[in-house]
Enzyme design. Structure first.
Site, PDB file in Angstrom:
ATOM      1  N   LYS A 204       0.619  -1.091   0.063  1.00  0.00           N
ATOM      2  CA  LYS A 204       0.062   0.031  -0.001  1.00  0.00           C
ATOM      3  C   LYS A 204       0.819   1.239   0.173  1.00  0.00           C
ATOM      4  CE  LYS A 204      -4.675  -1.824   1.377  1.00  0.00           C
ATOM      5  NZ  LYS A 204      -5.561  -1.840   2.443  1.00  0.00           N
ATOM      6  N   ARG A 238      -3.753  -9.959   5.083  1.00  0.00           N
ATOM      7  CA  ARG A 238      -4.175  -9.785   3.540  1.00  0.00           C
ATOM      8  C   ARG A 238      -3.000  -9.500   2.813  1.00  0.00           C
ATOM      9  NH1 ARG A 238      -6.225  -6.201  -0.287  1.00  0.00           N
ATOM     10  NH2 ARG A 238      -7.660  -7.220  -1.615  1.00  0.00           N
TER      11      ARG A 238
HETATM   12  C1  8Y4 Z   1      -1.037  -2.195  -4.090  1.00  0.00           C
HETATM   13  C2  8Y4 Z   1      -1.837  -3.000  -4.074  1.00  0.00           C
HETATM   14  C3  8Y4 Z   1      -1.278  -0.850  -3.657  1.00  0.00           C
HETATM   15  C4  8Y4 Z   1      -3.121  -2.907  -3.777  1.00  0.00           C
HETATM   16  C5  8Y4 Z   1      -2.562  -0.728  -2.893  1.00  0.00           C
HETATM   17  C6  8Y4 Z   1      -3.569  -1.765  -3.000  1.00  0.00           C
HETATM   18  C7  8Y4 Z   1      -8.213  -4.055   2.034  1.00  0.00           C
HETATM   19  C8  8Y4 Z   1      -9.285  -5.130   1.455  1.00  0.00           C
HETATM   20  C9  8Y4 Z   1      -8.259  -4.066   0.017  1.00  0.00           C
HETATM   21  C10 8Y4 Z   1      -7.951  -4.069   3.289  1.00  0.00           C
HETATM   22  C11 8Y4 Z   1      -9.802  -5.704   3.800  1.00  0.00           C
HETATM   23  C12 8Y4 Z   1      -5.406  -2.585  -1.866  1.00  0.00           C
HETATM   24  C13 8Y4 Z   1     -10.157  -5.384  -0.594  1.00  0.00           C
HETATM   25  C14 8Y4 Z   1      -6.783  -2.113  -1.707  1.00  0.00           C
HETATM   26  N1  8Y4 Z   1      -7.653  -3.606   0.794  1.00  0.00           N
HETATM   27  N2  8Y4 Z   1     -10.047  -5.644   2.332  1.00  0.00           N
HETATM   28  N3  8Y4 Z   1      -9.390  -4.992   0.296  1.00  0.00           N
HETATM   29  N4  8Y4 Z   1      -8.778  -4.941   4.262  1.00  0.00           N
HETATM   30  N5  8Y4 Z   1     -10.535  -6.310   4.389  1.00  0.00           N
HETATM   31  N6  8Y4 Z   1      -4.618  -1.628  -2.478  1.00  0.00           N
HETATM   32  O1  8Y4 Z   1      -6.988  -3.427   4.045  1.00  0.00           O
HETATM   33  O2  8Y4 Z   1      -4.881  -3.828  -1.594  1.00  0.00           O
HETATM   34  S1  8Y4 Z   1      -8.040  -3.452  -1.692  1.00  0.00           S
END
Ligand code: 8Y4
Length: 260
Positions: A204, A238
């Protein structure tokens, strides 16, 4: 919890897994690496991403869930906010709901009560389209706690059993760097709910805000944040990088829980 994106616009993987066949290969890989849950998501919640229709989301996730279920017995969670997608995903073999909107969409609470599967309730300030523009909190830890408290109460009132709930402060969802840092510092305060705590920090942007690294160079930062989260009491992490993250959180967990 291994992340399986089935979105064509995911900025973490460039849509690498946007075919059911590729998704299945990646699911197999994450299970081999030790994933306990596969989180399948078809709606991109990246800041500024467009919303998609129910039909589009169904066409992305359902074939993938069916193919995984046909050969892998690892639990599948469905990352969605749409009641129709929750229902179809559970019919197809998913056994958990991961809702970044904490069952606030029309009909979602009732659907979760009907389906009787575990549900992750995540905190988000605002909507994905605008959440990162200028997130403001008076007291981020207090506000996240009170939001989760309210959502837990709404779930119980709607007939979702307390035992099926998982909570998540939603790192990066309508939060600036210092908000994310404070939430990690005070993560243990969420243990007072006596519910499993899920944390998503993998790759992130909070890492790039501290270290100025592109998304494909954030593994070590992600692992460090995951290890801190487990040290603070998180029970589900996750992650995109299952083997590396699992090694880190296993030793973190063993140190946290060691007794004489
Ligand atoms: C690179 C890759 C940078 C991915 C950012 C991201 C969460 C979630 C997401 C979380 C829960 C993400 C679906 C965002 N984040 N579900 N989902 N908790 N429960 N961004 O923190 O991964 S998606």
């Amino acid at each position: 919890m291994g992340i399986l994106n089935v979105t064509p616009d995911s900025f973490s993987d460039g849509g690498d897994f946007f075919s059911p066949e590729k998704a299945l290969l990646h699911a197999r890989h994450m299970v081999k690496e030790g994933a306990a849950i596969i989180d399948v998501g078809g709606e991109s919640t990246r800041p500024g991403a467009a919303t998609i229709s129910v039909d589009e989301e169904l066409s992305r996730v359902i074939p993938v869930i069916e193919m995984i279920r046909a050969e892998i017995d690892t639990p599948i969670s469905i990352d969605t906010s749409k009641p129709v997608v929750m229902h179809a995903a559970v019919q197809a073999g998913a056994s958990m709901i991961n809702d970044v909107r904490a069952l606030q969409e029309e009909g979602a609470l009732e659907m979760a009560a009907d389906l009787q599967v575990p549900v992750c309730l995540m905190h988000m300030q605002g909507a994905p389209q605008s959440m990162q523009l200028a997130p403001v909190y008076d007291d981020v830890v207090l506000q996240v706690k009170s939001f989760l408290q309210q959502r837990i109460e709404c779930c119980i009132a709607a007939g979702v059993s307390r035992e099926s709930l998982v909570i998540d402060p939603g790192f990066g969802f309508g939060k600036g760097l210092v908000h994310n840092q404070l939430l990690l510092q005070h993560l243990n305060e969420l243990l007072k709910f006596e519910l499993p705590l899920l944390v998503g920090v993998s790759r992130k942007s909070m890492i790039s805000h501290m270290l100025d690294l592109p998304v494909d160079e954030r593994l070590y930062g992600s692992i460090s944040l995951a290890s801190i989260a487990v040290w603070q009491g998180a029970s589900i992490i996750r992650s995109h990088d299952v083997a590396a993250t699992l090694q880190a959180i296993r030793v973190s967990y063993m140190c946290r829980t060691a007794e004489n």
